[in-house]
Scaffold this active site. Structure first.
Site, PDB file in Angstrom:
ATOM      1  N   VAL A  44       0.772  -1.186  -0.088  1.00 43.63           N
ATOM      2  CA  VAL A  44       0.069  -0.015   0.031  1.00 43.63           C
ATOM      3  C   VAL A  44       0.909   1.235  -0.082  1.00 43.63           C
ATOM      4  CG1 VAL A  44      -1.815   1.448   1.314  1.00 43.63           C
ATOM      5  CG2 VAL A  44      -1.866  -1.129   1.016  1.00 43.63           C
ATOM      6  N   CYS A  45       1.835   1.124   0.668  1.00 42.22           N
ATOM      7  CA  CYS A  45       2.887   2.406   0.867  1.00 42.22           C
ATOM      8  C   CYS A  45       3.438   2.490  -0.453  1.00 42.22           C
ATOM      9  CB  CYS A  45       3.942   2.123   1.716  1.00 42.22           C
ATOM     10  SG  CYS A  45       3.202   1.979   3.482  1.00 42.22           S
ATOM     11  N   THR A  46       3.939   1.395  -1.281  1.00 40.15           N
ATOM     12  CA  THR A  46       4.468   1.843  -2.781  1.00 40.15           C
ATOM     13  C   THR A  46       3.436   2.661  -3.553  1.00 40.15           C
ATOM     14  OG1 THR A  46       5.690  -0.319  -2.405  1.00 40.15           O
ATOM     15  CG2 THR A  46       5.336   0.567  -4.456  1.00 40.15           C
ATOM     16  N   MET A  49       3.290   6.171  -2.131  1.00 37.71           N
ATOM     17  CA  MET A  49       4.344   7.160  -2.658  1.00 37.71           C
ATOM     18  C   MET A  49       4.368   7.342  -4.035  1.00 37.71           C
ATOM     19  SD  MET A  49       6.603   8.024  -0.433  1.00 37.71           S
ATOM     20  CE  MET A  49       6.525   7.751   1.558  1.00 37.71           C
TER      21      MET A  49
END
Length: 210
Positions: A44-46, A49
């Site tokens: 999810v963070c990828t 960002m």
């Protein structure tokens, strides 16, 4: 007690993927989208960002500087950025704070024990050019942020500051805005010569150009 809307965003000096920054010096004169993520090399963070990077032009035209944060190291951030660029088809240029000692995350109350003792939740702080916190949002680790809403609320805040108005539910750029009840009818007529519609004495709509 955590940080609240209207508080001055605490200053800090820390290493980032763009070198050490003094937050107040780095952000002076700009709005800031300051956001935390749980960890590098996570799915999810990828996507978050990548989406922030893809929207670089949208942030720039609003005079907004994105600033990411997690409790990983600069080296981990730099390696992960390669994955972000590859998988999200982008070229990430904004700085990411390396908060390995969790000092900034604790300062901004980004670590919630019910989610994790060491990783930050998905906190959002919209901070104005005077370093004042204007909006906060917190998402759980498993849910990515809504970037359409993030841009919308920045537009709403900037419109309100520029024209001295409030923005109704679901407001979008170009839509009618609300004249605050604190503005008298006499003052409203002077301040908004384009005219306004009175639905109730406390509910008056007008239009402005953003």
């Amino acid at each position: 007690m955590g940080l609240r809307i209207g508080d001055i965003a605490p200053n800090f000096k820390i290493d980032t993927t763009k070198g050490e920054i003094d937050f107040h010096d780095w952000s002076k004169g700009s709005w800031v989208f300051f956001f935390s993520h749980p960890a590098d090399y996570t799915p999810v963070c990828t996507t978050e960002m990548g989406r922030t990077s893809q929207l670089a032009g949208e942030f720039e035209k609003r005079n907004v500087k994105p600033l990411g944060l997690s409790t990983d190291t600069v080296e981990e951030h730099l390696g992960w950025i390669n994955d972000v660029n590859e998988t999200q088809n982008t070229n990430l240029q904004f700085p990411i704070v390396a908060d390995k000692d969790k000092k900034v995350a604790q300062l901004y109350d980004m670590i919630h024990a019910g989610e994790s003792e060491t990783a930050a939740v998905r906190s959002v702080f919209i901070i104005d050019p005077n370093h004042k916190i204007r909006l906060t949002m917190t998402y759980p680790m498993a849910v990515g942020r809504n970037f359409t809403e993030i841009l919308r609320v920045i537009d709403a805040l900037q419109t309100g500051d520029q024209y001295g108005v409030a923005c109704p539910a679901d407001w979008q750029v170009g839509g009618d805005v609300i004249i605050p009840p604190s503005v008298s009818m006499e003052d409203a007529e002077k301040k908004f010569p384009q005219g306004f519609k009175t639905v109730k004495p406390y509910l008056r709509y007008t239009s402005v150009n953003k």
